[in-house]
Design an enzyme around this catalytic site. Structure first.
Site, PDB file in Angstrom:
ATOM      1  N   ASP A 123      37.899  34.314  41.332  1.00  0.00           N
ATOM      2  CA  ASP A 123      39.056  34.620  40.480  1.00  0.00           C
ATOM      3  C   ASP A 123      38.674  34.844  39.021  1.00  0.00           C
ATOM      4  O   ASP A 123      39.393  34.428  38.105  1.00  0.00           O
ATOM      5  CB  ASP A 123      40.111  33.501  40.598  1.00  0.00           C
ATOM      6  CG  ASP A 123      40.612  33.334  42.022  1.00  0.00           C
ATOM      7  OD1 ASP A 123      40.713  34.345  42.731  1.00  0.00           O
ATOM      8  OD2 ASP A 123      40.897  32.188  42.432  1.00  0.00           O
ATOM      9  N   ILE A 172      35.311  35.181  49.411  1.00  0.00           N
ATOM     10  CA  ILE A 172      34.785  36.000  48.317  1.00  0.00           C
ATOM     11  C   ILE A 172      34.046  37.176  48.947  1.00  0.00           C
ATOM     12  O   ILE A 172      33.206  36.982  49.837  1.00  0.00           O
ATOM     13  CB  ILE A 172      33.806  35.180  47.447  1.00  0.00           C
ATOM     14  CG1 ILE A 172      34.496  33.933  46.896  1.00  0.00           C
ATOM     15  CG2 ILE A 172      33.240  36.033  46.325  1.00  0.00           C
ATOM     16  CD1 ILE A 172      35.653  34.208  45.978  1.00  0.00           C
ATOM     17  N   HIS A 200      46.347  36.167  42.899  1.00  0.00           N
ATOM     18  CA  HIS A 200      46.122  34.716  42.846  1.00  0.00           C
ATOM     19  C   HIS A 200      47.399  34.026  42.365  1.00  0.00           C
ATOM     20  O   HIS A 200      48.029  34.492  41.408  1.00  0.00           O
ATOM     21  CB  HIS A 200      44.969  34.421  41.879  1.00  0.00           C
ATOM     22  CG  HIS A 200      44.656  32.965  41.786  1.00  0.00           C
ATOM     23  ND1 HIS A 200      44.069  32.269  42.821  1.00  0.00           N
ATOM     24  CD2 HIS A 200      44.856  32.063  40.785  1.00  0.00           C
ATOM     25  CE1 HIS A 200      43.924  31.007  42.466  1.00  0.00           C
ATOM     26  NE2 HIS A 200      44.390  30.858  41.238  1.00  0.00           N
TER      27      HIS A 200
HETATM   28  C1  GRF Z   1      49.217  34.275  48.095  1.00  0.00           C
HETATM   29  O1  GRF Z   1      49.912  33.400  47.237  1.00  0.00           O
HETATM   30  C2  GRF Z   1      47.841  34.557  47.579  1.00  0.00           C
HETATM   31  O2  GRF Z   1      47.782  34.736  46.201  1.00  0.00           O
HETATM   32  C3  GRF Z   1      47.127  33.298  47.998  1.00  0.00           C
HETATM   33  O3  GRF Z   1      47.585  33.072  49.294  1.00  0.00           O
HETATM   34  C4  GRF Z   1      48.887  33.599  49.417  1.00  0.00           C
HETATM   35  C5  GRF Z   1      48.881  34.568  50.559  1.00  0.00           C
HETATM   36  O4  GRF Z   1      50.168  34.774  51.047  1.00  0.00           O
HETATM   37  N1  GRF Z   1      45.709  33.432  47.879  1.00  0.00           N
HETATM   38  P1  GRF Z   1      50.472  35.849  52.171  1.00  0.00           P
HETATM   39  O5  GRF Z   1      49.431  35.679  53.279  1.00  0.00           O
HETATM   40  O6  GRF Z   1      50.411  37.210  51.559  1.00  0.00           O
HETATM   41  O7  GRF Z   1      51.849  35.498  52.649  1.00  0.00           O
END
Ligand code: GRF
Length: 209
Positions: free
Chosen positions: A146, A95, A110
């Site tokens: 979030d 955060i 998210h």
């Molecule tokens: C994504 O699904 C994001 O929303 C979540 O972690 C994942 C990160 O994926 N918090 P990447 O590192 O962009 O491949």
């Protein structure tokens, strides 16, 4: 109305969302480009992706600071050095503190349909709840987990044999496309925020402000 040409992208892991933004911004007509990538840990694929694209990187580890406040200030200072119009938290598993949130608009992504299943295990929690539809949410970050104003969402079906990894990959395919689309629209058309309502250009209909 704010616009977003210069992006600082924050990552903690594989960085596939970052890669999607790097790929999109190779086209000047996209309207935004990644000017730096920050991380809270070393040795992650996201930093390799940035280096491969010749984008400068920085790492600020929480454990290197005596207090969270000092880490918050250090992260904000590293971001500020690149004078971003928009910070994109793309799989950044921390955060952000008020020094960053007060200085820059921050977009977050998210892998669930907020306000359902916030937090670090949105995919696992949705699966455990037995939902038949989940998805992804792009939102402006605030000081909560979030909880910020929602910019865009897209639904993704949950299939009978899904496990967390399979479902997360299906969501991420949609998430990358949505994030690229939204960042590009924000960069080219600007956006306004009124309470929890985010309006990009005239795309949400009604009067623009
Ligand atoms: C994504 O699904 C994001 O929303 C979540 O972690 C994942 C990160 O994926 N918090 P990447 O590192 O962009 O491949």
């Amino acid at each position: 109305m704010s616009k977003a040409g210069r992006l600082v992208v924050l990552v903690s892991g594989s960085g596939t969302n970052l890669q999607a933004l790097l790929d999109a911004s190779a086209d000047p007509s996209y309207g935004a480009r990644v000017v730096a990538v920050g991380a809270d840990r070393d040795g992650i694929e996201g930093l390799v992706r940035a280096a491969s694209a010749d984008v400068p990187t920085f790492v600020e580890k929480l454990g290197d600071y005596p207090t969270r406040g000092e880490w918050d200030a250090a992260v904000a200072a590293r971001i500020a050095a690149y004078e971003p119009d928009l910070v994109v938290s793309a799989g950044f598993m921390k955060i952000l503190g008020t020094p960053t949130l007060d200085a820059f608009p921050v977009l977050n992504t998210h892998p669930a349909l907020l306000p359902s299943f916030p937090g670090a295990h949105g995919v696992r929690d949705a699966l455990a709840h037995g939902v038949k539809v989940t998805g992804c949410t792009v939102m402006l970050a605030d000081e909560g987990v979030d909880t910020g104003p929602i910019v865009a969402q897209e639904a993704v079906p949950v299939l009978p044999d899904d496990d967390e990894a399979v479902l997360h990959e299906r969501i991420k395919t949609v998430e990358r496309r949505l994030l690229v689309e939204i960042v590009g629209l924000m960069a080219r058309e600007g956006w306004t925020v009124s309470g929890r309502m985010v309006r990009i250009g005239n795309h949400t209909g009604g009067e623009s402000t």
